[in-house]
Design a protein around this motif. Structure first.
Motif, PDB file in Angstrom:
ATOM      1  N   HIS A  50     -15.038  -1.205  79.436  1.00 61.61           N
ATOM      2  CA  HIS A  50     -16.438  -1.635  79.404  1.00 61.61           C
ATOM      3  C   HIS A  50     -17.362  -0.713  80.196  1.00 61.61           C
ATOM      4  CE1 HIS A  50     -15.029  -5.927  78.478  1.00 61.61           C
ATOM      5  NE2 HIS A  50     -15.827  -5.596  77.507  1.00 61.61           N
ATOM      6  N   ASP A  82     -18.276  -6.317  65.885  1.00 60.13           N
ATOM      7  CA  ASP A  82     -17.829  -6.421  67.272  1.00 60.13           C
ATOM      8  C   ASP A  82     -18.909  -5.815  68.148  1.00 60.13           C
ATOM      9  OD1 ASP A  82     -16.214  -7.101  69.394  1.00 60.13           O
ATOM     10  OD2 ASP A  82     -14.403  -6.251  68.498  1.00 60.13           O
ATOM     11  N   HIS A  86     -16.356  -2.370  72.166  1.00 62.17           N
ATOM     12  CA  HIS A  86     -15.155  -2.720  71.413  1.00 62.17           C
ATOM     13  C   HIS A  86     -15.096  -1.938  70.101  1.00 62.17           C
ATOM     14  CE1 HIS A  86     -13.921  -6.080  73.984  1.00 62.17           C
ATOM     15  NE2 HIS A  86     -15.199  -6.388  74.078  1.00 62.17           N
ATOM     16  N   ILE A  98      -9.973  -3.766  73.580  1.00 63.69           N
ATOM     17  CA  ILE A  98     -10.238  -5.126  73.159  1.00 63.69           C
ATOM     18  C   ILE A  98     -10.279  -5.990  74.416  1.00 63.69           C
ATOM     19  CG2 ILE A  98      -9.113  -4.722  70.940  1.00 63.69           C
ATOM     20  CD1 ILE A  98      -6.832  -6.589  71.879  1.00 63.69           C
ATOM     21  N   SER A  99     -10.782  -7.190  74.280  1.00 60.56           N
ATOM     22  CA  SER A  99     -11.003  -8.035  75.462  1.00 60.56           C
ATOM     23  C   SER A  99      -9.720  -8.385  76.201  1.00 60.56           C
ATOM     24  CB  SER A  99     -11.735  -9.312  75.059  1.00 60.56           C
ATOM     25  OG  SER A  99     -13.049  -9.011  74.640  1.00 60.56           O
TER      26      SER A  99
END
Length: 639
Positions: A50, A82, A86, A98-99
């Motif tokens: 992020h 998304d 991402h 991805i989260s």
């Protein structure tokens, strides 16, 4: 460093104005992203997180595309599917996270493995945070990278907090870098707020790794000056700690250093800021001017799978009577010959030949680079397969037992299944799934768990019942660029034989086999249930039934199902999976929705009991539906 800082400051204004949905700030951490990216080559992959905007700007991604991505516009990288970071881009050799954080570590292993297999002197860089090091994926990925000597630089941005949880509640060692000792790899602690130290150390390490492939663990000490995301705030952070780290701002300190060295002047700094401000506003205008996405159902459905043009390879005339297990082995071997870079991975599959001996002799023919024993780490190996796909290499992963897929469930359903839909990156992976009961192996070695995956858009599910189908469908699964779960019933391995062509051939997905024809009833089944149905009909010659062997569950051949039900006016669905939530429920619903007016009786489902599968044979016999099928079939015929 200035460019991503200015972009972030602008994004924070837009966030307050409601023009973007979310923001994860990397202010104060720019030296890491920029320094690492500039220290590696443009053709080398980076897997950021992020707070790594500097990776994207240092790779010169057009800003209007980044802005469109954050605004959910079509010219972004995910077509509005998304958000934030991402996404990935092959053009810029960036693979977004991805989260769930952890899977990208194993994906980096796969990309680095591809570099080694292609004999390219490249490194792969992957980022995670100090919180991510608590995930099992971290352990598995570092272990695989070390055992296989993969050129991966694992960058841990230790910024003090995982959301609100401080490091003293995240791990109990002094430094994360200490963890490298347990994996037999080198590590370094780097001042993540010193751009010169970041660049020079990473550059030196990368050059060394290109000459001598091996992994490195880097702990980059820094601090997160804003909330985990803007809504979180920083009230949980002591003010004196914020004050201390504010004095270590990497941008301001480097700017002052360059001015002191006579490289920059105040006026030049202002000139650069003006240029960046103009660039940012210009590209924002481009993104704003783009029309909002108009939902298109066809586009959405068409982008779940990468288009695959099935090419039929017809079988040769020479046939041989072989067992189911031999057909799988032969199909796998011929695909290895057909695809010269195809890699197979799994526990004990090399010299030992796998627990079922399907890959026996493969090492001698194809070598250990392509036939790879793995540590016991289902998650990392599936992620490695994804990394190989990103780097253009097909792979087959063997689950020792289908039950063990649960240890790798996350990368299957959240990474492999969604990557093509999200940013157009196919997952060219086949996962072989030895499954099923009837062998008294108990709850952890006997499940048939296909319904876990038929529910997940983006996955194809294949489940053959005969040697001929197993061989041809496996070839197609490997040719298909999409992720395929290939179920092989253990109980059929050595009990079912058939005349099978000796050469390489393919069979299409989504085409069921009509094994018998009759007017009384339609029996829909797959896997071992096909053989239960055929035996029951052999014992009851008076019942004339259409027997449909589905062969593939995703895609599902509804055309054959509906045509048969409209002819016989009765439908019976038999499968080995437990009843509730099994695929029979969906098939039943489809028949009711599409063939209701043709039915002379309710659609009947018979399946295993809604319990875990037991071990002892008499309990397993009770659990499986094969002994209940005959009575239920006759009952439905009398309705």
């Amino acid at each position: 460093m200035l460019k991503p800082r200015m972009i972030e400051e602008k994004m924070l204004v837009l966030l307050r104005q409601g023009k973007i949905s979310k923001w994860f700030s990397g202010i104060g951490q720019e030296a890491i992203s920029v320094g690492v990216t500039m220290a590696v080559r443009r053709e080398e992959y980076i897997l950021p997180m992020h707070r790594n905007l500097g990776v994207f700007t240092s790779r010169n991604i057009p800003l209007h595309r980044l802005f469109a991505q954050w605004q959910g516009k079509a010219s972004g990288f995910t077509k509005g599917r998304d958000r934030s970071f991402h996404f990935g881009s092959q053009d810029y050799k960036i693979v977004g996270m991805i989260s769930h954080l952890g899977p990208q570590l194993g994906v980096a292993d796969g990309i680095a493995l591809a570099s080694k297999l292609k004999k390219k002197p490249c490194v792969t860089v992957v980022f995670t945070g100090e919180g991510g090091t608590s995930e099992g994926d971290f352990h598995e990925a570092l272990n695989v990278a070390s055992v296989w000597k993969l050129p991966v630089i694992f960058c841990v941005e230790n910024n003090g907090y995982g959301l609100s949880t401080p490091t003293n509640e995240q791990y109990n060692c002094k430094d994360i870098a200490d963890k490298a000792i347990g994996y037999g790899m080198e590590s370094h602690i780097i001042d993540g707020n010193n751009i010169i130290e970041v660049f020079t150390k990473v550059n030196t390490i990368a050059n060394s790794m290109r000459n001598n492939p091996r992994p490195f663990l880097l702990e980059l000490k820094t601090f997160r000056m804003r909330g985990h995301e803007e809504a979180s705030g920083t009230k949980y952070v002591p003010q004196d700690l914020l004050n201390t780290w504010e004095k270590k701002d990497p941008l301001i300190n480097f700017q002052n250093f360059l001015i002191d060295e006579g490289i920059l002047t105040d006026s030049l700094v202002e000139s650069i800021k003006i240029d960046f401000s103009r660039e940012i506003n210009k590209h924002l205008d481009i993104a704003y001017a783009e029309e909002a996405i108009v939902p298109n159902e066809t586009n959405e459905l068409n982008d779940v799978f990468k288009p695959f043009e099935y090419k039929e390879v017809t079988e040769n005339s020479e046939v041989k009577n072989i067992r189911f297990i031999d057909a799988v082995s032969e199909g796998l071997k011929q695909s290895m010959e057909c695809h010269e870079d195809l890699v197979i991975m799994g526990q004990d599959i090399a010299e030992y030949g796998g627990v079922f001996k399907i890959t026996e002799g493969f090492v001698e023919q194809f070598g250990k680079e392509r036939v790879r024993n793995t540590p016991i780490c289902e998650s990392a190996i599936i992620e490695t397969a994804m990394g190989l796909s990103i780097a253009g290499i097909k792979s087959v992963v063997e689950m020792q037992f289908a039950d063990f897929i649960s240890s790798g469930f996350n990368p299957v359903v959240n990474y492999l299944a969604k990557s093509y839909y999200r940013w157009g990156q196919q997952a060219d992976v086949v996962i072989r799934m030895p499954c099923g009961g009837g062998v008294a192996a108990g709850p952890f070695h006997s499940q048939t768990n296909e319904a876990w995956f038929t529910k997940t858009p983006g996955l194809k599910v294949v489940y053959p019942a005969f040697p001929y189908d197993a061989k041809g469908l496996l070839a197609t699964a490997i040719n298909d660029p999409n992720p395929v779960l290939f179920f092989e019933h253990k109980g059929l391995y050595r009990t079912i034989s058939q005349e099978v062509p000796t050469g390489y051939y393919t069979l299409p997905f989504g085409k069921a086999a009509l094994l018998r024809e009759g007017l009384d009833i339609t029996i829909i089944c797959y896997g071992a249930a096909v053989h239960w149905a055929l035996k029951t009909l052999d014992d009851n010659k008076d019942i004339q039934a259409d027997v449909i062997d589905l062969r593939t569950l995703q895609p599902l051949d509804t055309e054959t199902i509906f045509a048969s039900v409209k002819k016989t006016n009765r439908a019976f669905i038999l499968h080995e999976d437990s009843l509730f939530g099994g695929i029979a429920s969906d098939i039943s619903a489809l028949i009711m929705e599409n063939c209701f007016q043709y039915l002379d009786a309710p659609v009947k489902r018979v399946a295993s009991m809604d319990t875990p599968i037991p071990f002892v044979s008499q309990l397993e016999e009770q659990y499986l539906p094969k002994n209940r099928f005959e009575a239920e079939l006759k009952s439905l015929l009398k309705y």
